[in-house]
Write a protein that holds these residues in place. Structure first.
Motif, short mmCIF file in Angstrom:
data_model
loop_
_atom_site.label_atom_id
_atom_site.label_comp_id
_atom_site.label_asym_id
_atom_site.label_seq_id
_atom_site.Cartn_x
_atom_site.Cartn_y
_atom_site.Cartn_z
N LEU A 245 57.26 -10.01 75.23
CA LEU A 245 56.05 -10.80 74.96
C LEU A 245 56.23 -11.81 73.82
O LEU A 245 55.79 -12.96 73.94
N PRO A 246 56.85 -11.42 72.68
CA PRO A 246 57.04 -12.43 71.63
C PRO A 246 57.82 -13.65 72.12
O PRO A 246 57.48 -14.79 71.79
N ALA A 247 58.87 -13.40 72.91
CA ALA A 247 59.66 -14.52 73.45
C ALA A 247 58.82 -15.35 74.43
O ALA A 247 58.92 -16.58 74.46
N HIS A 248 57.98 -14.68 75.22
CA HIS A 248 57.11 -15.38 76.17
C HIS A 248 56.14 -16.31 75.43
O HIS A 248 55.96 -17.47 75.80
N PHE A 249 55.55 -15.80 74.36
CA PHE A 249 54.61 -16.61 73.59
C PHE A 249 55.32 -17.74 72.85
O PHE A 249 54.80 -18.86 72.75
N LEU A 262 49.00 -12.73 68.29
CA LEU A 262 48.82 -12.22 69.65
C LEU A 262 49.44 -10.84 69.81
O LEU A 262 48.85 -9.95 70.42
N PHE A 263 50.62 -10.66 69.23
CA PHE A 263 51.29 -9.36 69.35
C PHE A 263 50.51 -8.29 68.56
O PHE A 263 50.40 -7.15 69.00
N VAL A 266 47.46 -7.09 70.64
CA VAL A 266 47.72 -6.13 71.71
C VAL A 266 48.03 -4.76 71.10
O VAL A 266 47.65 -3.72 71.65
N MET A 267 48.71 -4.72 69.95
CA MET A 267 49.00 -3.45 69.31
C MET A 267 47.71 -2.78 68.81
O MET A 267 47.50 -1.58 69.00
N ALA A 268 46.84 -3.58 68.18
CA ALA A 268 45.56 -3.05 67.73
C ALA A 268 44.70 -2.63 68.92
O ALA A 268 44.02 -1.59 68.88
N SER A 314 44.11 -14.53 73.44
CA SER A 314 43.63 -13.60 72.41
C SER A 314 42.70 -12.56 73.04
O SER A 314 42.72 -11.38 72.65
N ILE A 315 41.89 -12.99 73.99
CA ILE A 315 41.00 -12.06 74.70
C ILE A 315 41.79 -11.21 75.69
O ILE A 315 41.58 -10.00 75.81
N VAL A 316 42.75 -11.85 76.36
CA VAL A 316 43.56 -11.16 77.37
C VAL A 316 44.34 -10.01 76.74
O VAL A 316 44.58 -8.98 77.38
N MET A 317 44.73 -10.16 75.47
CA MET A 317 45.52 -9.11 74.81
C MET A 317 44.78 -7.78 74.78
O MET A 317 45.39 -6.72 74.91
#
Length: 412
Positions: A245-249, A262-263, A266-268, A314-317
């Motif tokens: 995901l980080p590479a995708h973003f 963003l990462f 998703v963790m939170a 941000s919402i999708v996460m």
């Protein structure tokens, strides 16, 4: 619920924390070690894969040894063993030494952390089991998030060798005293019953349904066993995507701060999702909970593949967090619901291999998708289909599981 029930959950939580701390920290060692010792990153990272794969093949043996040696002895010995493995890595200078260290760690790390933690929750809780499983995963996620914030600064100030000593100390602290003072494998050994045992549904023979279980020998002859293994294996492909995901973003030309945000979201979100999915599963039928998790995963994957809006993502996460976190909470619950807990350690020692195998295979596959196509989008579309398939596998096992069949229940 007695104090002993709370302490047993705390014991399980410490085990999951130990696993998440060790698992989340290793990624921070790649850059400083390869820079100092001159290894390629792919060659060095192989030691992590060796650790995971060793754990996968050891897990069935651990399930066999558990009744003979007991959880306390295995946890005490395994905690010392794994801690010494990290000490070994602190002195390593050559690739073979890291590879040997990875195999050394894998022999006990997964069995004495996740395996025992899930076993404790299943043994000590009948009611609110979903909530406790969600809290269990959330506690691990919180510990992993904290160590992820601390480790970069620690490595900058003290170096990677001291970093391995830190992990060794934390792992020993969360496991060895746990085995001596907290861990009690079964409530019956201290004159207690699982929380909610008295609320279990009664059968015609006036026996609690909680006690109805399928033996490992019978389970491995049944179609739901293999269908569920397949579903668990496929569900882990989402975890492989997390690595990329980080590479995708970054490929969307987001700033480093935006990628980190963003990462972090998703963790939170996964901490919230773990607790919510477990609590919802206690109140609603498992089939509905699994359906909701799959729908969240499909929706999130669609937007990940099609949108480049930071606000939308941000919402999708948060939606993705339910799709990714749901299987980690639901899988142990579904296994116990389908086969019971009488022979759970041996059954889970096999089915518990599936997510680790899936993670080991899917990480490189996601990388290959990008290498071939220049994008992760095709992989995300394919993952939408896989999410639906693994959802069907879970639903099939729940509907066709042996404890759901009247003839099997009366014959146990």
């Amino acid at each position: 619920m007695t104090l002993r029930h709370y302490l047993s959950f705390l014991s399980a939580a410490f085990l999951i924390m130990a696993m998440y701390i060790a698992g989340n920290a290793v990624g921070f060692f790649v850059e400083p070690i390869t820079a100092e010792l001159g290894f390629t990153r792919s060659a060095f990272s192989l030691y992590i894969s060796l650790s995971t794969l060793t754990g996968v093949f050891v897990l069935p043996l651990f399930g066999q040894f558990l009744p003979k040696f007991g959880a306390k002895r295995l946890l005490a010995g395994g905690g010392i063993w794994v801690s010494l493995g990290f000490v070994w890595l602190a002195f390593a200078t050559r690739l073979w030494q890291f590879y040997l260290g990875g195999i050394f760690l894998g022999l006990f790390m997964m069995p004495i952390t996740m395996f025992l933690a899930i076993l404790l929750v299943n043994n000590w809780f009948t009611a609110k089991k979903g909530l406790m499983m969600g809290l269990l995963n959330a506690s691990g996620g919180l510990a992993g998030a904290i160590v992820s914030m601390i480790m970069p600064t620690f490595l900058d100030n003290f170096g990677w060798r001291m970093g391995y000593f830190l992990i060794a100390g934390l792992f020993a602290l969360l496991t060895v005293p746990n085995s001596l003072f907290l861990l009690v494998e079964n409530p019956g050994t201290v004159g207690l019953t699982a929380y909610g045992e008295e609320l279990s549904v009664q059968t015609e023979n006036n026996e609690p349904i909680h006690d109805l279980s399928i033996s490992y020998e019978d389970a491995k002859k049944m179609k739901p066993f293999y269908v569920l293994f397949t579903g668990i294996f496929l569900s882990a492909f989402g975890g492989g995507m997390m690595q990329h995901l980080p590479a995708h973003f970054s490929g969307m030309n987001f700033t480093s701060a935006q990628v980190g945000t963003l990462f972090s979201l998703v963790m939170a979100g996964m901490i919230i999702a773990n607790i919510s999915v477990g609590a919802i599963n206690d109140k609603i039928d498992s089939t509905i909970t699994i359906t909701v998790v799959v729908v969240c995963m499909v929706i999130a994957l669609f937007f990940l593949a099609t949108t480049r809006s930071f606000m939308t993502l941000s919402i999708v996460m948060f939606i993705l967090a339910f799709g990714l976190g749901g299987p980690a909470v639901l899988t142990p619950l579904v296994v116990s619901e389908v086969f019971g807990i009488g022979d759970y350690p041996r059954i889970w020692s096999i089915l518990g291999m599936a997510p680790s195998i899936g993670m080991s295979i899917s990480g490189p596959l996601w990388g290959a998708v990008y290498d071939v196509t220049g994008s992760y989008a095709i992989g995300m579309y394919a993952m939408m289909g896989l999410a639906i398939i693994y959802g069907i596998c879970y639903l099939f096992a729940l509907k066709k599981g042996p404890l759901k069949q009247p003839l099997n229940v009366t014959g146990i």
